[in-house]
Structures are given as structure tokens and as C-alpha cells.
Design an enzyme around this catalytic site. Structure first.
Site, PDB file in Angstrom:
ATOM      1  N   ASN A  47     -32.655  28.855  -0.805  1.00  0.00           N
ATOM      2  CA  ASN A  47     -33.243  29.785   0.157  1.00  0.00           C
ATOM      3  C   ASN A  47     -34.154  29.038   1.126  1.00  0.00           C
ATOM      4  OD1 ASN A  47     -34.870  29.520  -2.205  1.00  0.00           O
ATOM      5  ND2 ASN A  47     -36.075  31.307  -1.638  1.00  0.00           N
ATOM      6  N   ILE A  48     -34.146  29.496   2.369  1.00  0.00           N
ATOM      7  CA  ILE A  48     -34.938  28.872   3.437  1.00  0.00           C
ATOM      8  C   ILE A  48     -35.692  29.994   4.140  1.00  0.00           C
ATOM      9  CG2 ILE A  48     -34.876  27.454   5.512  1.00  0.00           C
ATOM     10  CD1 ILE A  48     -32.096  26.423   4.522  1.00  0.00           C
ATOM     11  N   GLU A  49     -37.000  29.994   3.948  1.00  0.00           N
ATOM     12  CA  GLU A  49     -37.822  31.075   4.514  1.00  0.00           C
ATOM     13  C   GLU A  49     -38.345  30.689   5.894  1.00  0.00           C
ATOM     14  OE1 GLU A  49     -40.665  32.056   1.428  1.00  0.00           O
ATOM     15  OE2 GLU A  49     -39.074  32.998   0.222  1.00  0.00           O
ATOM     16  N   GLU A  60     -27.462  31.950  -1.606  1.00  0.00           N
ATOM     17  CA  GLU A  60     -26.024  32.244  -1.698  1.00  0.00           C
ATOM     18  C   GLU A  60     -25.375  32.220  -0.311  1.00  0.00           C
ATOM     19  OE1 GLU A  60     -28.628  33.915  -2.911  1.00  0.00           O
ATOM     20  OE2 GLU A  60     -28.020  35.387  -4.383  1.00  0.00           O
ATOM     21  N   CYS A  91     -29.167  39.398  -4.098  1.00  0.00           N
ATOM     22  CA  CYS A  91     -29.678  40.595  -3.415  1.00  0.00           C
ATOM     23  C   CYS A  91     -28.499  41.410  -2.863  1.00  0.00           C
ATOM     24  CB  CYS A  91     -30.650  40.208  -2.302  1.00  0.00           C
ATOM     25  SG  CYS A  91     -29.852  39.616  -0.808  1.00  0.00           S
ATOM     26  N   CYS A  94     -26.529  39.737   0.028  1.00  0.00           N
ATOM     27  CA  CYS A  94     -25.649  38.650  -0.432  1.00  0.00           C
ATOM     28  C   CYS A  94     -24.440  39.195  -1.181  1.00  0.00           C
ATOM     29  CB  CYS A  94     -26.421  37.668  -1.302  1.00  0.00           C
ATOM     30  SG  CYS A  94     -27.555  36.645  -0.345  1.00  0.00           S
TER      31      CYS A  94
HETATM   32  N1  THU Z   1     -33.489  35.093  -2.586  1.00  0.00           N
HETATM   33  C1  THU Z   1     -32.347  34.355  -2.632  1.00  0.00           C
HETATM   34  O1  THU Z   1     -32.287  33.233  -2.105  1.00  0.00           O
HETATM   35  N2  THU Z   1     -31.263  34.890  -3.258  1.00  0.00           N
HETATM   36  C2  THU Z   1     -31.271  36.103  -3.864  1.00  0.00           C
HETATM   37  O2  THU Z   1     -30.226  36.603  -4.220  1.00  0.00           O
HETATM   38  C3  THU Z   1     -32.540  36.788  -4.102  1.00  0.00           C
HETATM   39  C4  THU Z   1     -33.608  36.435  -3.136  1.00  0.00           C
HETATM   40  C5  THU Z   1     -34.653  34.522  -1.905  1.00  0.00           C
HETATM   41  C6  THU Z   1     -35.001  35.157  -0.591  1.00  0.00           C
HETATM   42  C7  THU Z   1     -36.476  34.869  -0.479  1.00  0.00           C
HETATM   43  O3  THU Z   1     -36.641  33.588   0.080  1.00  0.00           O
HETATM   44  C8  THU Z   1     -36.955  34.831  -1.923  1.00  0.00           C
HETATM   45  O4  THU Z   1     -35.802  34.680  -2.722  1.00  0.00           O
HETATM   46  C9  THU Z   1     -37.707  36.081  -2.363  1.00  0.00           C
HETATM   47  O5  THU Z   1     -36.983  37.223  -2.088  1.00  0.00           O
END
Ligand code: THU
Length: 137
Positions: A47-49, A60, A91, A94
Site C-alpha cells: 500500500n502507498i498512502e 492488491e 477491502c 479491491c
Molecule cells: N489496505 C490495503 O492495502 N489493502 C487492503 O485490502 C486493506 C487496506 C491499506 C490501505 C491503507 O493504506 C491502509 O491499508 C489502511 O486502510
């Protein structure tokens, strides 16, 4: 629930390595994903925020967009690990993307904090899903 074969320890460990690359300064929740193609190629994602929170992308989707952009079209397995107390689940967004691009039979290996694995399919996680066939022709 559907279990398709024994999950690979090597790919569990790779998902953990990729998880450590996550950029999650806002949630502090790190996620790693490894996507396996039908020919056995691997595509990873974390994940990249973003400071504009909604521009964040999940692990994903990074993995599957990387794969699609390299010309891949068929996928068998996704390994997923996160910082949840037990299993980290994909989520809703995804789930829809994986359903559209990888299909209902994709085996999703959810990696527990203790590295035990629960395997489900995409259709287990997104029953009665919306798809292109719902669109007017
Ligand atoms: N996140 C994912 O990368 N994949 C998921 O299926 C659940 C959530 C990440 C998004 C965000 O950066 C962090 O988790 C918190 O929601």
C-alpha cells in the site's frame, strides 16, 4: 471457502518482505501482496498512502495494475498480509477490481499475523458481484 493447493512458504515470506516496503505514514497499517500468474510469474504490491488521503492505493491494486500493465491476463493466486490482529482481508474496492481482472476463482491466501494461512476465492469474498455482463450491451 475453497482451498486450492498448499500455500507456498516462499510466497508467504515474499509477501512479508513486500509488506515492509509499504508507505503508510498516516494509517501505520502496512500491507503486502503477491500475485501469481497462470504461467507462474510474480507481481508484488504494497500500500502507498498519500497526504491527500483518498489518493492512497492498496497493495492488491498495486500488484494487479503492475501485472496488467506488463501484459498479464490470467492469475491463479494472491497472497496477502497486513497488520490486522489476525487476517487482513481485501477491502471492498479491491474485491471488485480483483473480480473484474482476475476472476471469481482467484485463490486468495490470507496470511495471519502468526503466518498461518486461510485460503478463500474471490467469489467467496464478493458474492452476487457486479460485472460487465450487468451493463447494457
Ligand atoms: N489496505 C490495503 O492495502 N489493502 C487492503 O485490502 C486493506 C487496506 C491499506 C490501505 C491503507 O493504506 C491502509 O491499508 C489502511 O486502510
Amino acid at each position: 471457502m475453497n482451498t486450492t493447493g498448499h500455500p507456498s512458504e516462499r510466497l508467504i515470506n515474499l509477501a512479508r518482505t513486500i509488506q515492509s516496503k509499504a508507505r503508510a505514514p498516516f494509517s501505520l497499517f502496512r500491507v503486502g501482496a503477491v500475485l501469481v500468474t497462470s504461467s507462474g510469474a510474480l507481481y508484488t504490491g504494497c500500500n502507498i498512502e498519500n497526504s491527500s488521503y483518498s489518493l492512497t492505493i492498496c497493495a492488491e491494486r498495486v500488484a494487479i495494475f503492475k501485472a496488467i500493465s506488463e501484459g498479464e491476463t490470467t492469475f491463479t493466486d494472491l497472497y496477502l498480509c497486513g497488520d490486522a490482529p489476525a487476517w487482513t482481508h481485501p477491502c471492498g474496492a479491491c474485491r471488485q477490481v480483483l473480480m473484474d481482472l482476475a476472476g471469481p476463482d482467484l485463490a486468495i491466501h490470507l496470511i495471519h499475523r502468526d503466518n498461518s494461512v486461510r485460503t478463500v476465492t474471490c467469489s467467496d469474498l464478493l458474492p452476487d458481484h457486479f460485472s460487465a455482463s450487468d451493463l447494457p450491451s
